[in-house]
Design a protein around this motif. Structure first.
Motif, short mmCIF file in Angstrom:
data_model
loop_
_atom_site.label_atom_id
_atom_site.label_comp_id
_atom_site.label_asym_id
_atom_site.label_seq_id
_atom_site.Cartn_x
_atom_site.Cartn_y
_atom_site.Cartn_z
N ASN A 50 10.54 8.41 1.32
CA ASN A 50 10.98 8.52 -0.35
C ASN A 50 11.42 9.69 -0.67
OD1 ASN A 50 8.56 10.09 -0.38
ND2 ASN A 50 7.53 7.64 -0.91
N ILE A 51 12.14 10.74 -0.13
CA ILE A 51 12.48 12.27 -1.16
C ILE A 51 13.35 12.92 0.20
CG2 ILE A 51 12.21 14.43 -1.73
CD1 ILE A 51 11.45 12.78 -3.72
N VAL A 52 14.49 13.38 0.26
CA VAL A 52 15.61 13.64 1.15
C VAL A 52 15.86 15.11 0.35
CG1 VAL A 52 17.78 14.12 1.61
CG2 VAL A 52 16.90 11.76 1.40
N VAL A 53 15.30 15.99 0.90
CA VAL A 53 15.33 17.57 0.81
C VAL A 53 16.94 18.07 1.78
CG1 VAL A 53 14.60 20.21 0.23
CG2 VAL A 53 13.84 18.39 -0.32
N PHE A 54 18.06 18.61 0.81
CA PHE A 54 19.30 18.85 1.67
C PHE A 54 19.82 20.22 1.55
CE2 PHE A 54 22.97 17.00 3.58
CZ PHE A 54 23.70 17.47 3.33
N THR A 55 19.44 20.61 2.65
CA THR A 55 20.25 22.36 2.02
C THR A 55 21.58 21.96 2.81
OG1 THR A 55 20.12 22.89 4.78
CG2 THR A 55 17.94 22.70 3.22
N THR A 56 22.13 23.67 1.57
CA THR A 56 23.92 23.43 2.04
C THR A 56 24.65 25.21 1.74
OG1 THR A 56 25.88 22.40 1.71
CG2 THR A 56 24.33 22.34 0.24
N GLY A 57 25.14 25.37 2.26
CA GLY A 57 26.00 27.00 2.29
C GLY A 57 27.19 26.48 2.28
N ARG A 58 28.13 25.56 2.43
CA ARG A 58 29.16 25.41 1.99
C ARG A 58 29.38 24.96 0.93
NH1 ARG A 58 32.27 29.04 3.61
NH2 ARG A 58 33.90 27.74 3.41
N GLY A 59 28.52 23.36 0.33
CA GLY A 59 28.93 23.16 -0.97
C GLY A 59 28.89 21.19 -0.89
N SER A 60 27.81 20.55 0.44
CA SER A 60 28.07 19.49 0.63
C SER A 60 27.53 18.46 -0.95
CB SER A 60 26.56 18.96 1.73
OG SER A 60 26.92 19.47 2.73
N VAL A 61 28.61 17.65 -1.77
CA VAL A 61 27.80 17.18 -2.44
C VAL A 61 27.43 15.48 -1.92
CG1 VAL A 61 29.06 18.53 -3.92
CG2 VAL A 61 30.02 17.18 -2.93
N GLY A 75 1.27 -1.33 0.31
CA GLY A 75 0.33 -0.41 0.00
C GLY A 75 0.64 1.04 0.13
N LYS A 76 2.09 1.00 -0.10
CA LYS A 76 3.25 2.00 0.16
C LYS A 76 3.39 2.36 -1.06
CE LYS A 76 5.02 1.28 5.03
NZ LYS A 76 6.15 1.80 5.48
N ALA A 77 3.71 3.84 -1.92
CA ALA A 77 4.18 4.25 -2.83
C ALA A 77 5.38 4.45 -2.83
CB ALA A 77 3.32 6.03 -3.14
N GLY A 78 5.95 4.25 -3.95
CA GLY A 78 7.61 4.74 -4.17
C GLY A 78 7.78 5.73 -5.02
N THR A 79 9.11 6.52 -5.15
CA THR A 79 8.98 6.92 -5.79
C THR A 79 10.88 6.69 -6.84
OG1 THR A 79 10.99 8.49 -4.34
CG2 THR A 79 8.85 9.70 -3.99
N ARG A 80 10.47 5.98 -6.68
CA ARG A 80 11.78 5.25 -7.27
C ARG A 80 11.50 3.57 -7.99
NH1 ARG A 80 12.10 9.99 -8.54
NH2 ARG A 80 13.53 10.79 -9.00
N ASN A 81 12.26 2.77 -8.91
CA ASN A 81 12.00 1.25 -8.90
C ASN A 81 13.53 0.41 -9.26
OD1 ASN A 81 10.10 -0.53 -9.84
ND2 ASN A 81 10.33 -0.79 -11.74
#
Length: 508
Positions: free
Chosen positions: A417-428, A118-124
């Motif tokens: 199922n999604i990550v949102v990542f804020t960065t000021g120095r420039g994390s990759v 019943g869950k939903a994915g954003t990728r397969n």
């Protein structure tokens, strides 16, 4: 409140510091400061608005971020040389500001994958999950062999094969908190809706036994979990061959999955910040907070984490708890961390990192106040341990270290199922199987690293874009990426080394 002029910003009328919006030379004037600058100040750093006596509180965001270590004069740079920690005992009032946000009746949809659970994915993806470090190389050998054979060429609906390897699983107690944490993490990945199927590989003699992970329960009800041990299968070569046969079968199953319209209430966003700077709490973090509130109003879920980086701001979250019990769960985690760091020779206030300090952050109190802004204004509906399944909708907190890959690993295991990542120095970085959207806090870094950043939030300052507008932009990007648009970290191929379970306890 946020007041910006040409070269400095005042975040709250009660603040006795402003933040420089550009490099300002000694002797020049800064907005909201009545005296010329005593020293040169870099963009993102703090300047005293008025005199502050030694021992008095320094205030930013309308909150105390530390105390003056010496008398500070108007126009003086305020940083590690004259600002230090102070007693920051908090008044933990519970459930005083937990009014629910107005729901949005319009049912927005995204194109996702409905799973048998019943869950939903954003990728397969297909995952090759390892129970122990000792099976990590073989898992990678299987994935490489599948790639070289062109196994997925016949299965265009499968996004890829992801080996999930790590550095633990043995040399540990089978009964302590560390074992329970790793068990939850591996179980969470095994059940993650972004995996269409899982191949679980063990060595055979490890503490984290395959039989215990699988048990007699259906961790994946659709028959899309296969497992084996290298010792029982007959060694490396035979395990690679057996693994390829299983992958062929799993790929046929995974390829049958197709994107279908799914309500965005099925999106769960893990919110992170890393490589923060003096702009993080001004631009990207509060803008993400607005996006978080929008998703919650649509019935979705957002996860704030990094307990060591909300330290000093936790009182703002306890006030938003839906009940005293939820607020006390958060404080129990804070107390656990105080004990955990003390017995391991650390300190809760040993943050910010050197990069954070170069970006203008001075104390953990200041960093935490900016980091907490990612959580918007929604009520805090529950608090979870690391990798514990998130089973409630709305804004929640998951306990984790501030080390970004580890914290995100826990959020994904909990169901993000999604990550949102804020960065000021420039994390990759990137986090298979969950796509990661990167938000730049300042326009200068975005211009330098635009190939890694999905959205520039620096224009909140540089072009006077409103936080509300930026929050809606982030919200729409979340829906687009959930529907299949590739994030910058996905385009670059990140995700091979960012699975980092939290190792707690003795290595034996």
């Amino acid at each position: 409140m946020l007041q910006s002029l040409a070269n400095a910003i005042l975040l709250n009328d009660d603040d006795n510091v402003v933040v420089a919006l550009q490099d300002i030379e000694a002797g020049a004037s800064a907005d909201f400061v009545d005296a010329p600058l005593v020293n040169s100040v870099q963009r993102g750093h703090k300047i005293a608005r008025r005199p502050v006596a030694a021992g008095a509180a320094i205030v930013r965001y309308g909150q105390i971020i530390g105390q003056a270590k010496a008398d500070i004069h108007p126009g003086e740079h305020v940083h590690v040389h004259n600002l230090g920690m102070m007693d920051h005992a908090q008044d933990y009032q519970f459930a005083l500001a937990s009014a629910p946000l107005d729901p949005i009746a319009e049912q927005r949809m995204f194109a996702g994958y409905r799973r048998p659970t019943g869950k939903a994915g954003t990728r397969n993806y297909i995952g090759i999950l390892t129970s122990v470090n000792c099976s990590g190389s073989v898992a990678k050998f299987i994935a490489k062999a599948a790639d070289q054979s062109g196994l997925l060429d016949k299965y265009p609906n499968v996004d890829g094969i992801v080996p999930i390897v790590h550095g633990t699983g043995c040399g540990m107690s089978s009964k302590d908190e560390g074992y329970a944490t790793l068990f939850r993490t591996l179980s969470g990945y095994a059940q993650h809706p972004n995996f269409a199927a899982i191949l679980l590989i063990g060595l055979g003699c490890e503490v984290m036994q395959i039989a215990d992970l699988v048990g007699d329960r259906k961790i994946r009800p659709g028959g899309d979990l296969r497992y084996m041990t290298i010792q029982q299968t007959g060694g490396t070569r035979k395990t690679i061959e057996a693994g390829l046969r299983e992958l062929e079968d799993l790929a046929k199953m995974a390829n049958a999955a197709e994107r279908v319209p799914v309500p965005i209430s099925e999106i769960t966003v893990g919110m992170q910040c890393g490589g923060s700077d003096g702009y993080s709490g001004i631009t990207a973090n509060p803008a993400l907070g607005i996006a978080s509130d929008l998703l919650v109003r649509h019935g979705g879920t957002t996860i704030l984490s990094e307990t060591s980086e909300i330290y000093g701001a936790e009182h703002l979250l306890t006030r938003r708890a839906v009940s005293v019990d939820v607020g006390e769960k958060l404080i129990e985690r804070v107390r656990w961390w105080e004990d955990y760091t003390a017995r391991n020779g650390g300190e809760m206030d040993n943050n910010p990192s050197p990069g954070n300090k170069r970006g203008g952050l001075t104390t953990i109190l200041e960093k935490s106040l900016g980091a907490t802004a990612k959580g918007g204004s929604a009520p805090l509906v529950d608090v979870y341990k690391f990798a514990e399944p998130v089973d409630k909708k709305g804004f929640v907190f998951m306990d984790s270290p501030g080390f970004d890959p580890c914290s995100v690993t826990g959020q994904i295991a909990s169901g993000a199922n999604i990550v949102v990542f804020t960065t000021g120095r420039g994390s990759v970085s990137g986090y298979m199987p969950t796509p990661c959207i990167k938000l730049a806090t300042n326009s200068e870094m975005y211009g330098r690293m635009s190939e890694d950043m999905d959205i520039n939030c620096g224009d909140v300052v540089s072009e006077n874009v409103s936080l509300e507008t930026k929050g809606h932009e982030i919200f729409e990007k979340i829906i687009a990426v959930a529907s299949g648009e590739m994030s910058k970290s996905e385009q670059l191929g990140f995700g091979d080394v960012e699975f980092v379970p939290w190792q707690i306890g003795a290595v034996m």
